[in-house]
Motif scaffolding. Structure first.
Motif, short mmCIF file in Angstrom:
data_model
loop_
_atom_site.label_atom_id
_atom_site.label_comp_id
_atom_site.label_asym_id
_atom_site.label_seq_id
_atom_site.Cartn_x
_atom_site.Cartn_y
_atom_site.Cartn_z
N VAL A 95 33.50 17.79 -31.69
CA VAL A 95 33.34 19.08 -32.36
C VAL A 95 34.10 19.08 -33.67
N LYS A 96 35.31 18.56 -33.66
CA LYS A 96 36.12 18.51 -34.88
C LYS A 96 35.47 17.60 -35.93
N ARG A 97 34.97 16.46 -35.49
CA ARG A 97 34.32 15.53 -36.42
C ARG A 97 33.08 16.15 -37.04
N ARG A 98 32.26 16.79 -36.22
CA ARG A 98 31.03 17.39 -36.75
C ARG A 98 31.34 18.61 -37.62
N THR A 99 32.41 19.32 -37.31
CA THR A 99 32.82 20.44 -38.16
C THR A 99 33.22 19.92 -39.54
N GLU A 100 33.95 18.81 -39.57
CA GLU A 100 34.33 18.20 -40.84
C GLU A 100 33.10 17.72 -41.62
N GLU A 101 32.12 17.16 -40.90
CA GLU A 101 30.89 16.72 -41.56
C GLU A 101 30.15 17.91 -42.17
N LEU A 102 30.11 19.01 -41.44
CA LEU A 102 29.46 20.21 -41.96
C LEU A 102 30.20 20.76 -43.17
N MET A 144 30.31 21.50 -49.08
CA MET A 144 30.87 21.21 -50.40
C MET A 144 29.82 20.54 -51.30
N GLU A 145 29.05 19.62 -50.74
CA GLU A 145 28.02 18.94 -51.51
C GLU A 145 26.94 19.92 -51.95
N ALA A 146 26.52 20.80 -51.05
CA ALA A 146 25.49 21.79 -51.40
C ALA A 146 25.98 22.72 -52.50
N ARG A 147 27.25 23.12 -52.40
CA ARG A 147 27.81 24.00 -53.45
C ARG A 147 27.87 23.29 -54.80
N GLU A 148 28.23 22.02 -54.79
CA GLU A 148 28.27 21.25 -56.04
C GLU A 148 26.88 21.11 -56.65
N LEU A 149 25.87 20.89 -55.79
CA LEU A 149 24.50 20.78 -56.29
C LEU A 149 24.02 22.11 -56.86
N GLU A 177 14.60 19.65 -61.08
CA GLU A 177 15.03 18.62 -60.14
C GLU A 177 16.36 19.01 -59.48
N ASP A 178 17.28 19.52 -60.28
CA ASP A 178 18.57 19.94 -59.73
C ASP A 178 18.41 21.11 -58.76
N MET A 179 17.55 22.04 -59.10
CA MET A 179 17.32 23.19 -58.24
C MET A 179 16.68 22.77 -56.91
N GLN A 180 15.76 21.82 -56.98
CA GLN A 180 15.12 21.33 -55.77
C GLN A 180 16.14 20.63 -54.87
N GLU A 181 17.00 19.80 -55.45
CA GLU A 181 18.05 19.13 -54.67
C GLU A 181 18.99 20.13 -54.03
N ALA A 182 19.34 21.16 -54.79
CA ALA A 182 20.25 22.19 -54.26
C ALA A 182 19.61 22.95 -53.10
N SER A 183 18.35 23.32 -53.25
CA SER A 183 17.70 24.07 -52.18
C SER A 183 17.53 23.22 -50.92
N GLU A 184 17.24 21.93 -51.08
CA GLU A 184 17.14 21.03 -49.93
C GLU A 184 18.49 20.87 -49.24
N ALA A 185 19.54 20.73 -50.03
CA ALA A 185 20.89 20.57 -49.46
C ALA A 185 21.32 21.83 -48.71
N VAL A 186 21.04 23.00 -49.27
CA VAL A 186 21.40 24.26 -48.61
C VAL A 186 20.63 24.40 -47.30
N ALA A 187 19.32 24.15 -47.35
CA ALA A 187 18.49 24.27 -46.14
C ALA A 187 18.95 23.29 -45.07
N THR A 190 21.94 21.94 -44.69
CA THR A 190 23.26 22.33 -44.19
C THR A 190 23.15 23.48 -43.20
N ILE A 191 22.38 24.49 -43.53
CA ILE A 191 22.22 25.64 -42.64
C ILE A 191 21.52 25.23 -41.35
N GLN A 192 20.51 24.40 -41.45
CA GLN A 192 19.79 23.93 -40.27
C GLN A 192 20.72 23.12 -39.36
N THR A 193 21.51 22.25 -39.93
CA THR A 193 22.44 21.43 -39.16
C THR A 193 23.48 22.31 -38.47
#
Length: 140
Positions: free
Chosen positions: A52-59, A64-69, A84-94, A96-99
């Motif tokens: 749980v701790k490891r997966r919390t750190e991964e999340l 952080m990566e989604a926010r940077e994008l 392109e940047d907006m598409q990468e950001a939306s994919e990263a956000v989606a 992250t939330i799904q995970t």
């Protein structure tokens, strides 16, 4: 967890030895023991505290990566790289939330409360920032 396991064992033994009575009537005649003996899966989690701790750190890293994008997409507004940047950001956000939601479904109630307390606000913040960014783009 131990208490639930103990209750489960006692309920199985009481049906096995036919001693389970309530309010002066025999429950066995009204309820199928095969259905009563099942304990819902959401009480048990196969994940250890270290997992749980490891997966919390991964999340947290994904957050952080989604926010940077998202920040990169804001900075590249009105440039060739924006779409392109907006598409990468939306994919990263989606992703992250799904995970995060999938991870919550794998946890028992205690672990779920702990994880929600730890990173739940971050995930809500990520959703809100992305929604605000989309609204800002629609306004322009």
């Amino acid at each position: 967890m131990k208490l639930l396991h103990r209750i489960y064992q006692c309920s199985r033994l009481s049906f096995k030895f036919k001693t389970y009575n309530s309010r002066n009537f025999d429950v066995r005649s009204r309820v199928n023991p095969a259905v009563i003996n099942r304990v819902p899966v959401h009480f048990y989690s196969t994940l250890s505290d270290q997992d749980v701790k490891r997966r919390t750190e991964e999340l947290t890293d994904c957050f952080m990566e989604a926010r940077e994008l998202m920040q990169d997409a804001k900075e590249s507004l009105n440039t060739v790289y924006f779409s392109e940047d907006m598409q990468e950001a939306s994919e990263a956000v989606a992703q992250t939330i799904q995970t995060y939601e999938k991870f919550l479904n794998e946890l028992n109630e205690t672990q779920k409360k702990d994880v929600t307390r730890t990173i739940g606000l971050k995930m809500a913040e990520l959703k809100a920032q992305y929604a605000a960014m989309e609204e800002e783009l629609k306004a322009e």
